[in-house]
Design an enzyme around this catalytic site. Sequence first.
Site, mmCIF file in Angstrom:
data_model
loop_
_atom_site.group_PDB
_atom_site.id
_atom_site.type_symbol
_atom_site.label_atom_id
_atom_site.label_comp_id
_atom_site.label_asym_id
_atom_site.label_seq_id
_atom_site.Cartn_x
_atom_site.Cartn_y
_atom_site.Cartn_z
ATOM 1 N N PHE A 23 0.867 -1.184 0.000
ATOM 2 C CA PHE A 23 0.000 0.000 0.000
ATOM 3 C C PHE A 23 0.905 1.236 0.000
ATOM 4 O O PHE A 23 1.874 1.301 0.758
ATOM 5 C CB PHE A 23 -0.874 -0.007 1.253
ATOM 6 C CG PHE A 23 -2.146 0.781 1.135
ATOM 7 C CD1 PHE A 23 -3.369 0.140 0.993
ATOM 8 C CD2 PHE A 23 -2.127 2.168 1.177
ATOM 9 C CE1 PHE A 23 -4.552 0.868 0.892
ATOM 10 C CE2 PHE A 23 -3.300 2.897 1.080
ATOM 11 C CZ PHE A 23 -4.518 2.245 0.942
ATOM 12 N N ALA A 57 -0.012 -1.755 5.793
ATOM 13 C CA ALA A 57 0.678 -1.588 7.083
ATOM 14 C C ALA A 57 0.042 -2.442 8.176
ATOM 15 O O ALA A 57 0.722 -2.896 9.092
ATOM 16 C CB ALA A 57 0.659 -0.115 7.485
ATOM 17 N N PHE A 58 -1.258 -2.680 8.047
ATOM 18 C CA PHE A 58 -1.947 -3.500 9.047
ATOM 19 C C PHE A 58 -1.347 -4.906 9.122
ATOM 20 O O PHE A 58 -1.343 -5.529 10.191
ATOM 21 C CB PHE A 58 -3.444 -3.571 8.703
ATOM 22 C CG PHE A 58 -4.252 -4.329 9.704
ATOM 23 C CD1 PHE A 58 -4.683 -3.719 10.875
ATOM 24 C CD2 PHE A 58 -4.599 -5.661 9.482
ATOM 25 C CE1 PHE A 58 -5.429 -4.425 11.808
ATOM 26 C CE2 PHE A 58 -5.350 -6.370 10.400
ATOM 27 C CZ PHE A 58 -5.764 -5.746 11.576
ATOM 28 N N GLU A 59 -0.880 -5.395 7.984
ATOM 29 C CA GLU A 59 -0.339 -6.763 7.932
ATOM 30 C C GLU A 59 1.129 -6.842 8.362
ATOM 31 O O GLU A 59 1.676 -7.954 8.508
ATOM 32 C CB GLU A 59 -0.462 -7.330 6.508
ATOM 33 C CG GLU A 59 -1.857 -7.773 6.120
ATOM 34 C CD GLU A 59 -2.831 -6.636 5.865
ATOM 35 O OE1 GLU A 59 -2.384 -5.571 5.360
ATOM 36 O OE2 GLU A 59 -4.028 -6.780 6.190
ATOM 37 N N VAL A 82 1.314 5.141 6.070
ATOM 38 C CA VAL A 82 -0.111 5.391 6.274
ATOM 39 C C VAL A 82 -0.326 6.903 6.185
ATOM 40 O O VAL A 82 0.368 7.668 6.858
ATOM 41 C CB VAL A 82 -0.587 4.862 7.646
ATOM 42 C CG1 VAL A 82 -2.117 4.831 7.695
ATOM 43 C CG2 VAL A 82 -0.039 3.462 7.916
ATOM 44 N N ILE A 83 -1.270 7.284 5.309
ATOM 45 C CA ILE A 83 -1.509 8.715 5.099
ATOM 46 C C ILE A 83 -2.926 9.059 5.535
ATOM 47 O O ILE A 83 -3.904 8.454 5.066
ATOM 48 C CB ILE A 83 -1.281 9.092 3.616
ATOM 49 C CG1 ILE A 83 0.156 8.722 3.210
ATOM 50 C CG2 ILE A 83 -1.529 10.590 3.401
ATOM 51 C CD1 ILE A 83 0.480 8.943 1.746
ATOM 52 N N THR A 87 -7.937 7.850 4.236
ATOM 53 C CA THR A 87 -8.939 6.970 4.822
ATOM 54 C C THR A 87 -9.386 7.449 6.188
ATOM 55 O O THR A 87 -8.582 7.948 6.964
ATOM 56 C CB THR A 87 -8.378 5.529 4.964
ATOM 57 O OG1 THR A 87 -9.300 4.755 5.710
ATOM 58 C CG2 THR A 87 -7.047 5.517 5.682
ATOM 59 N N HIS A 89 -10.137 5.447 8.413
ATOM 60 C CA HIS A 89 -9.614 4.522 9.419
ATOM 61 C C HIS A 89 -8.095 4.588 9.579
ATOM 62 O O HIS A 89 -7.449 3.657 10.029
ATOM 63 C CB HIS A 89 -10.148 3.086 9.226
ATOM 64 C CG HIS A 89 -9.700 2.386 7.991
ATOM 65 N ND1 HIS A 89 -10.361 2.442 6.803
ATOM 66 C CD2 HIS A 89 -8.654 1.572 7.773
ATOM 67 C CE1 HIS A 89 -9.743 1.704 5.904
ATOM 68 N NE2 HIS A 89 -8.692 1.172 6.476
ATOM 69 N N ARG A 128 9.778 12.312 3.818
ATOM 70 C CA ARG A 128 10.402 11.337 4.728
ATOM 71 C C ARG A 128 10.870 10.070 4.022
ATOM 72 O O ARG A 128 11.362 9.149 4.661
ATOM 73 C CB ARG A 128 9.396 10.973 5.832
ATOM 74 C CG ARG A 128 9.159 12.115 6.808
ATOM 75 C CD ARG A 128 7.872 11.965 7.590
ATOM 76 N NE ARG A 128 7.680 13.038 8.540
ATOM 77 C CZ ARG A 128 7.338 14.292 8.223
ATOM 78 N NH1 ARG A 128 7.165 14.628 6.941
ATOM 79 N NH2 ARG A 128 7.200 15.212 9.145
HETATM 80 N N1 INI Z 1 -2.534 0.509 4.455
HETATM 81 C C1 INI Z 1 -1.393 1.226 4.424
HETATM 82 O O1 INI Z 1 -0.306 0.655 4.469
HETATM 83 N N2 INI Z 1 -1.452 2.575 4.361
HETATM 84 C C2 INI Z 1 -2.638 3.254 4.304
HETATM 85 O O2 INI Z 1 -2.620 4.521 4.240
HETATM 86 C C3 INI Z 1 -3.839 2.517 4.319
HETATM 87 N N3 INI Z 1 -5.094 3.184 4.204
HETATM 88 O O3 INI Z 1 -5.105 4.376 3.972
HETATM 89 O O4 INI Z 1 -6.142 2.571 4.323
HETATM 90 C C4 INI Z 1 -3.754 1.107 4.397
HETATM 91 N N4 INI Z 1 -4.878 0.356 4.425
HETATM 92 C C5 INI Z 1 -4.851 -1.064 4.198
HETATM 93 C C6 INI Z 1 -4.571 -1.874 5.448
HETATM 94 O O5 INI Z 1 -3.224 -1.750 5.852
HETATM 95 C C7 INI Z 1 -4.841 -3.372 5.224
HETATM 96 O O6 INI Z 1 -4.011 -3.849 4.211
HETATM 97 C C8 INI Z 1 -6.290 -3.656 4.841
HETATM 98 O O7 INI Z 1 -7.179 -3.106 5.789
HETATM 99 C C9 INI Z 1 -6.541 -5.192 4.785
HETATM 100 O O8 INI Z 1 -6.304 -5.818 6.042
#
Ligand code: INI
Length: 158
Positions: A23, A57-59, A82-83, A87, A89, A128
Amino acid sequence: MAREIQGQLKAEGRRFALAVSRFNGFITDHLVVGAEDALKRHGCRDADITRVYVPGAFELPAAARKLAESGKFSAVIALGCVIRGQTPHFEYVAGEAVRGLGWVALHTGVPTAMGVLTCDTLEQAIDRAGGKAGNKGADAAMCALEMISVFEQIGRAE
Ligand code: INI
């Protein structure tokens, strides 16, 4: 006399895992370049770097945990972006990434560096990721080197 431990920045003979979020890949690609450049400048061979890509980033924490627990790496370097603008969330994704990576660092004992940008705007992220605010991927790699050395020295301390 007091004893002191300070990390040495040596990458030679060590193996590194980079967990990288796809992402915002146009940003995380630059974090990878910065991290690998820093490792190689400190003696790491190309063959001693393993890059693992995850969706977002969540993973990152789950992948970082697997990598740390594999016992194959001296350190894990997590790179993501993550920006806020993208989103509603943002808080959840950024919060879980940071919290989760902290968990991995504490529970595995393997140096785990947090190279996840949490920015309000794309411009801040660009700054950055090799722009005017440096490269946080390189910073995370340096942090990994320092912590490897600190942990080694704590292990040897009498
Ligand atoms: N993941 C990111 O790495 N950066 C983001 O800014 C972002 N936004 O904006 O939603 C993002 N979302 C995806 C998240 O990390 C998961 O991959 C997704 O929710 C599936 O689990």
